[in-house]
Design a protein around this motif. Sequence first.
Motif, PDB file in Angstrom:
ATOM      1  N   THR A 127       1.997  -0.864 -18.545  1.00 57.66           N
ATOM      2  CA  THR A 127       3.243  -1.315 -18.133  1.00 57.66           C
ATOM      3  C   THR A 127       4.469  -1.740 -19.025  1.00 57.66           C
ATOM      4  OG1 THR A 127       2.408  -3.396 -17.286  1.00 57.66           O
ATOM      5  CG2 THR A 127       2.438  -1.601 -15.617  1.00 57.66           C
TER       6      THR A 127
ATOM      7  N   SER B 210       5.612  -8.962 -19.253  1.00 53.99           N
ATOM      8  CA  SER B 210       6.644  -9.290 -18.184  1.00 53.99           C
ATOM      9  C   SER B 210       7.028 -10.778 -18.736  1.00 53.99           C
ATOM     10  CB  SER B 210       5.978  -9.570 -16.988  1.00 53.99           C
ATOM     11  OG  SER B 210       5.819  -8.242 -16.415  1.00 53.99           O
TER      12      SER B 210
ATOM     13  N   ALA C 297       5.086  -6.687 -13.458  1.00 55.74           N
ATOM     14  CA  ALA C 297       4.964  -5.148 -13.091  1.00 55.74           C
ATOM     15  C   ALA C 297       4.273  -4.581 -12.058  1.00 55.74           C
ATOM     16  CB  ALA C 297       4.679  -4.439 -14.360  1.00 55.74           C
TER      17      ALA C 297
ATOM     18  N   ALA D 179       7.942   0.512 -17.173  1.00 57.55           N
ATOM     19  CA  ALA D 179       8.141  -0.666 -16.322  1.00 57.55           C
ATOM     20  C   ALA D 179       8.667  -1.744 -17.137  1.00 57.55           C
ATOM     21  CB  ALA D 179       6.677  -1.247 -15.984  1.00 57.55           C
TER      22      ALA D 179
ATOM     23  N   CYS E 102       7.572  -3.518 -10.165  1.00 59.16           N
ATOM     24  CA  CYS E 102       7.621  -2.259 -10.279  1.00 59.16           C
ATOM     25  C   CYS E 102       6.504  -1.331  -9.280  1.00 59.16           C
ATOM     26  CB  CYS E 102       7.287  -1.609 -11.682  1.00 59.16           C
ATOM     27  SG  CYS E 102       8.582  -2.401 -12.904  1.00 59.16           S
TER      28      CYS E 102
END
Length: 305
Positions: free
Chosen positions: A197, A77, A144, A201, A170
Motif C-alpha cells: 500500500t 501512512s 490504508a 494507496a 483505502c
Amino acid sequence: MTQAEGRGYLLTEQVNLNSRNLDQLSSLELVELFNREDQQAIAAVEKAKHDLATAIDRTAKALHHGGHLFYVGAGTSGRLGVLDAAECPPTFCTSPDLVQGIIAGGAGALVRSSEDLEDKAEDGYNAIAQRHITQLDVVVGITAGGTTPYVHGALQAARERGATTIFIACVPKEQVRAEVDVDIRLLVGPEILAGSTRLKAGTATKLALNILSTGVMVQLGKVYGNRMVDVAVTNSKLRDRAIRILHDLTGLDRAAAATLLERSGNWVKLALLMHWTGVTREEGNELLGQYSSNLRAAVSSYKYR
C-alpha cells in the motif's frame, strides 16, 4: 485462521489481475503499467471530494478557534502524516505544534520498519492522552487497510476527549467500519504488487493530505490569490521566493521588493499590506491582528475607512 488470512478480504490485500505477469515485464512495460494504475489514485480522490471538503471546513473551523491538527498512522501512512505536518511551518509559517504527525514507534519509525508496533491499540490511545488533546482539536487517523489497531486506539481516545475525528482509508466502508465525524475512503483498487500500500494507496493518501492541509491554510488566510504570503523566509531559496512574490504583486523591482521585505520583518503578508495601504509595520501588525491575519480582509477594511 491467521491475522494475515483474516485480512485477505480487504480491497488493499487483493490481487491485481492487471499485473499478474509483473515479473515478466520489460522496464518500459513496467512504467506504463504503473502509469495506468496510478490514474486510479487521482480518480479515488475525486470521488471523495465531498468528504474532503467537509474535512477542510471542520478542520479550519477548529484551528481558527485555537485547536490543533494531528495526523496518526503507522508505517507508510504514519510517515505520510509526519511529512505533511513537517511541510506546514516552512510553507505557511505556522507554529510547529499547529499541525503534528504521530507515528507508531516515534521518530525512529520514520527511517526503519516498525510495523509490529501498529498492532498495539493502547499505544495509539496513550499517544493522544499524552498530547492532552481536547474538543478544540482534530485527529486524522490514516490507515490504508483501515484495520490498524494503533490508529483505532488513537481515534477512540480522541472521541472520548471530544475532538473532531477524521478517518482516511483505502477500503470500502462495508469492509471496515469507523466511528468518526468525517469518513474519507480512497478506493484505488488492488496494488500492482499485492498488498504493497505504499504504491497507489500511498499516492492517493498523499494527494488527500496535500488537499486537506492546503485547503485548511487557505481558509485560515495563509494564502493571497495563489501565493504563499505567509512563507517562512528561512533560507536563500525562500527569501528569493518572497521577493518574487512582492515583485509580482506590487510591480516593485527586486531591490525595492527586498527593502520592503526587510522593513516588514521578512513577512510577505505584512510587506504587501504596508505597500498597498501605506501603514507602518506596527500599524500593519495591529490591522492584521484585527482580521485574524487575513490579508484580503485587512486590505479591504482599510480601503473603506
